[in-house]
Structures are given as structure tokens and as C-alpha cells.
Design an enzyme around this catalytic site. Structure first.
Site, PDB file in Angstrom:
ATOM      1  N   ASP A 116      -6.984   0.577   4.674  1.00  0.00           N
ATOM      2  CA  ASP A 116      -8.332   0.197   3.997  1.00  0.00           C
ATOM      3  C   ASP A 116      -8.873   1.125   2.897  1.00  0.00           C
ATOM      4  O   ASP A 116      -8.025   2.105   2.763  1.00  0.00           O
ATOM      5  CB  ASP A 116      -9.488  -0.366   4.705  1.00  0.00           C
ATOM      6  CG  ASP A 116     -10.417   0.236   5.056  1.00  0.00           C
ATOM      7  OD1 ASP A 116     -10.052   1.466   5.692  1.00  0.00           O
ATOM      8  OD2 ASP A 116     -11.653  -0.466   5.260  1.00  0.00           O
ATOM      9  N   SER A 151     -15.447   0.206   1.395  1.00  0.00           N
ATOM     10  CA  SER A 151     -14.551   0.036   2.581  1.00  0.00           C
ATOM     11  C   SER A 151     -13.927  -1.045   2.281  1.00  0.00           C
ATOM     12  O   SER A 151     -13.316  -0.829   1.641  1.00  0.00           O
ATOM     13  CB  SER A 151     -15.437  -0.386   3.829  1.00  0.00           C
ATOM     14  OG  SER A 151     -14.408  -0.605   5.157  1.00  0.00           O
ATOM     15  N   ASP A 158     -11.495   2.917   2.192  1.00  0.00           N
ATOM     16  CA  ASP A 158     -11.869   4.236   2.898  1.00  0.00           C
ATOM     17  C   ASP A 158     -11.446   5.061   3.625  1.00  0.00           C
ATOM     18  O   ASP A 158     -11.367   6.023   4.102  1.00  0.00           O
ATOM     19  CB  ASP A 158     -13.293   4.241   2.820  1.00  0.00           C
ATOM     20  CG  ASP A 158     -13.742   3.176   4.240  1.00  0.00           C
ATOM     21  OD1 ASP A 158     -13.243   2.558   4.951  1.00  0.00           O
ATOM     22  OD2 ASP A 158     -14.671   3.815   4.536  1.00  0.00           O
ATOM     23  N   ASP A 161     -10.858   4.279   7.298  1.00  0.00           N
ATOM     24  CA  ASP A 161     -11.180   4.068   8.795  1.00  0.00           C
ATOM     25  C   ASP A 161     -10.434   2.643   9.544  1.00  0.00           C
ATOM     26  O   ASP A 161     -11.165   2.232  10.281  1.00  0.00           O
ATOM     27  CB  ASP A 161     -12.824   3.804   8.751  1.00  0.00           C
ATOM     28  CG  ASP A 161     -13.992   2.472   7.862  1.00  0.00           C
ATOM     29  OD1 ASP A 161     -12.390   1.791   7.347  1.00  0.00           O
ATOM     30  OD2 ASP A 161     -14.509   2.693   8.090  1.00  0.00           O
TER      31      ASP A 161
END
EC number: 5.4.2.10
Length: 451
Positions: free
Chosen positions: A243, A104, A245, A247
Site C-alpha cells: 500500500d 496509508s 506507506d 505497512d
């Protein structure tokens, strides 16, 4: 909350090359996931696998494929794909699970693994406990004839782009908007620009050239400073930062001011009311700003607070049969759009609100009076020992006494990093900084003692 050995609030994470993030351990984890799926009646079914742009993603992607195949699961590879895209494909493929290789918002030298259950929802604590039980067992292989095959999903990015575009009404006048995107050199780099361009917006793209080592490096939702400057330089309407990834999302208005997850939740609540889809409940966390809670109450909306972590927001949404929730860090879940936090979907909700309500980002939050929050983090290895030490407990009591009737204090271990986070909220910023700094100093002293 069930105690877990390896899983944090968002899967398993760590520094690459150190357990748990070694190829051997990750392969064992994937085998454990596959074994639990088999135990629950999903033997031989599809499992989706995707990743972000970290260089180590190649290594762990193959380790996961090997582990799942060894357990007899059929693997479908998505390649680089935002985490919410993997949740979407898990749902639409009716797959037994989806596995994400990502850390992440962490630095590139970290990586991690998170798992979606059937339907694209993050695993409950009980399922993670079952997986951890298998990690204590030696890895075994199914019979050669039952080993899982591996396929690559065709046109995955294009399919997810269309899904995102179709999450809002068609034919909105996006040509009126000038946007600056910050893709954090992460998983949204080949998706988000096309989503907004195909809708008709003028799009300036930054940090969309991943080299495997630059993900989240001074950019993205955790480092929006450059985006703030670029929005002002380009005289853009809005900045959007994801960010690593995809999400999380943080936005910037035309004056360069940060629009965090709390403000985004408020805008979505207003937009839904405008469309006649009044929300009775929104789920936040212990970190959610008191000002948002008060503003939602004026709209007839109750804020329910979950533990910090979007997995716990999701659990509360499902329990309360609510549709919208999120965190001030930018995890925004619209369960009537996707089954997990989705940065692109959340940003589109805000842009649709601006265009349909014929207003600006600035005006949408003009009546949202957020209270001041001071949040700082300190790296601590022995987090529980430090937090429970007499010195830190005394410092907490002293801080709460100083804040009495003037604010609130929250101290907690991070669920994704070896850090302790300290947050104070109230109206006196000087007092808040003093309280937080004193606590941080005590924590650092105790870290030396427990090192």
C-alpha cells in the site's frame, strides 16, 4: 477503549486543507507531541520524521518539523520512507519518537500523521489522550536557546534495505524466483525493488513512478487486479502489492489468485514450524477468517482476536508475549523482526518459506480452507448516529436471524475513513451478499436522514 477526539485506529487522517489536515493544525499537533515527550522526560531528544509520496507531504513535513522544534525536540528527517522503516529508525536511533506523514492506503487528496513511541511501537491510547489534551491549549515556544535543531539522516534508504535483507537467512536461492512488484506509487518505490533484486530475484516493477498525485490510484494492495493480470502475462512465480506507506502487503500466486493477510499468516506459521520455531499463539482481529482459525487450531496454534486495527493487534501481541499477528487486509506484524506491520518483511517471510521448504506459494496454502467473506463499505459522515438508529439496529437483528447457525455478521465504523464496513461470513455466498446488500441499503437510507 479510551475515547479520542482526533486519533483514529491509525493516527490522524483527513482531507488536505480541511481540519485536522491543515498546516496550522498539524504544526500544533507536532508541538503537542513534543510537549508530551518533554513532560515524560524526553526534552531535547531525537524525533524521526518521514513521509510517503503525497504532494502534500512536503507541506506537512515542514509543519511537523516546526512544531517539534518549537517544543524543543531535535528533529532527524528521513524523507520518503515506508512507515515500518520509520519505526525501524526510531528504534535503532533510540529516538524519543517517530512521526509519519501518511494516509496509508487512502487517496492522494487525504493525508495523515501517526506517531511511534520509543522502541518503534505505535502509541497506546493513553498517550494519544495526553497529546489531545495539549491540542486544547494554545501553542507556546520554548526559549530560543532551547529550540530544536534539524538534521537529515544520511543513506536512510540503503540502511533500511539492508535491514530488510537481513531479516531472513542469507544465501537463499532467490535467483529461482520471478517476481512482479506493485509499489502503489508509494513509499516503497525506491526501497522494495532493490531489496528483492539485491537478494537475487528477477524483479518486474510496476507503479513505482510517484508524481505526488498517483499514490494508491487503481494500484497497490487495495487494487490488485492489474497485478493479477501482470503475473499471469509475465508467467511470474509471485506478485507482491504494497500500500501507499508500505505497512500492508497482498500477494498473488502464479495463477493470479489473491493471497491475503490471513493466508500470509498461515504461511508464516508453517514456516516457523518448519524451522523449529513453533508459534503457540497468533493474533488476528474480529475480521480474521474462521477458516484460518480452524487451520491454526489443527497446528496447535491458538488464534486470539483483537479489535480491528494493527495497533490493537500489537497490544495483544505484547500482552500475550506472542510474536506474529496481523489482519486480512495485509497488516502483518512479526515482532521478532520489526515493531510494527511491515509489508516487505512479511513478503520476505513468505519467499523464505517457499525457498527453504522447496515448495510453491500455491502448495503452501493448499490445505487452508477459508470460508467465504463478503465485505462492503459505504461512506457515512454521521457514523455513530446511523449505526445506532432504530432502523439499522433492526436490520442488524434481521440479518443475524437470517445467518443464524450459518455464518456471522460484523458491522463497524472504519477507524481510518468516514465509512461503515459490513462483513458477513459463511458458506452460502448468495445469502451473504443478500444480507450485506440489505444492510448497506438501510445504512444509505439512514445516512440521508442524518445528513
Amino acid at each position: 477503549m479510551i475515547s479520542r477526539k482526533y486519533f483514529g485506529t491509525d493516527g490522524v487522517r483527513g482531507e488536505v486543507g480541511k481540519e485536522p489536515m491543515t498546516p496550522q493544525w498539524v504544526m500544533h499537533l507536532a508541538w503537542a507531541v513534543g510537549s508530551v515527550l518533554c513532560d515524560n522526560g524526553f526534552a531535547g531528544e531525537k524525533v524521526l520524521v518521514g513521509k510517503d509520496t503525497r504532494l502534500s507531504g512536503y507541506l506537512f513535513e515542514n509543519a511537523i518539523i516546526a512544531g517539534l522544534s518549537a517544543a524543543g525536540m531535535e528533529v532527524h528527517m528521513l524523507g520518503v520512507m515506508p512507515t515500518p522503516g520509520i519505526a525501524y529508525f526510531t528504534r535503532t536511533f533510540n529516538a524519543a519518537a517517530g512521526v509519519v506523514v501518511s494516509a496509508s492506503h487512502n487517496v492522494f487528496s487525504d493525508n495523515g500523521v501517526k506517531v511511534f513511541a520509543r522502541g518503534g511501537y505505535k502509541l497506546p491510547d493513553s498517550a494519544e489522550q495526553q497529546i489531545e489534551a495539549y491540542l486544547d491549549k494554545p501553542m507556546t515556544l520554548v526559549a530560543p536557546a532551547k529550540m530544536g535543531k534539524v538534521y537529515r539522516v544520511a543513506e536512510a534508504r540503503g540502511r533500511y534495505i539492508e535491514f530488510c535483507k537481513n531479516s531472513i537467512p542469507l544465501n537463499l536461492p532467490f535467483h529461482r524466483l520471478k517476481l512482479v512488484l506493485d509499489c502503489a506509487h508509494g513509499a516503497t518505490y525506491a526501497v522494495a525493488p532493490d531489496v528483492f533484486r539485491e537478494l537475487g530475484a528477477q524483479v518486474i516493477v510496476t507503479n513505482a513512478a510517484p508524481n505526488g498525485c498517483n499514490i494508491n490510484d487503481g494500484c497497490g494492495s487495495t487494487h490488485p487486479e492489474a497485478l493479477q493480470q501482470r503475473v499471469c502475462q509475465e508467467q511470474a512465480d509471485i506478485g507482491i502489492a504494497f500500500d501507499g506507506d508500505g505497512d500492508r502487503v497482498i500477494m498473488v500466486d502464479q495463477r493470479g489468485r489473491i493471497i491475503d493477510g490471513d493466508a500470509i499468516l498461515y504461511i508464516i506459521a508453517k514456516y516457523r514450524a518448519f524451522k523449529g520455531e513453533q508459534l503457540n499463539t497468533i493474533v488476528g482481529t474480529l475480521m480474521t477468517n474462521l477458516g484460518l482459525e480452524q487451520s491454526l487450531r489443527k497446528m496447535g496454534i491458538t488464534l486470539h482476536r483483537a479489535q480491528v486495527g494493527d495497533r490493537y493487534v500489537l497490544e495483544q501481541l505484547q500482552l500475550l508475549q506472542a510474536r506474529v499477528g496481523g489482519e486480512n487486509s495485509g497488516h502483518i506484524i512479526c515482532l521478532d523482526r520489526n515493531s510494527t506491520g511491515d509489508g516487505i518483511i512479511a513478503a520476505l517471510q513468505v519467499l523464505a518459506a517457499i525457498l527453504e521448504m522447496e515448495t510453491t506459494l500455491e502448495d503452501l496454502i493448499a490445505d487452508l480452507a477459508l470460508t467465504t467473506q463478503v465485505l462492503k463499505s459505504v461512506t457515512v459522515v454521521e457514523r455513530d448516529a446511523v449505526i445506532n438508529s432504530a432502523a439499522v439496529q433492526t436490520a442488524i437483528q434481521n440479518a443475524e436471524e437470517k445467518l443464524r447457525n450459518r455464518g456471522r455478521l460484523l458491522l463497524r465504523p472504519s477507524g481510518t475513513e468516514p465509512k461503515i464496513r459490513v462483513m458477513a461470513e459463511g458458506d452460502d455466498e448468495t445469502l451473504l451478499n443478500d444480507v450485506v446488500n440489505e444492510l448497506i441499503a438501510t445504512i444509505k437510507e439512514q445516512e440521508k436522514t442524518h445528513a
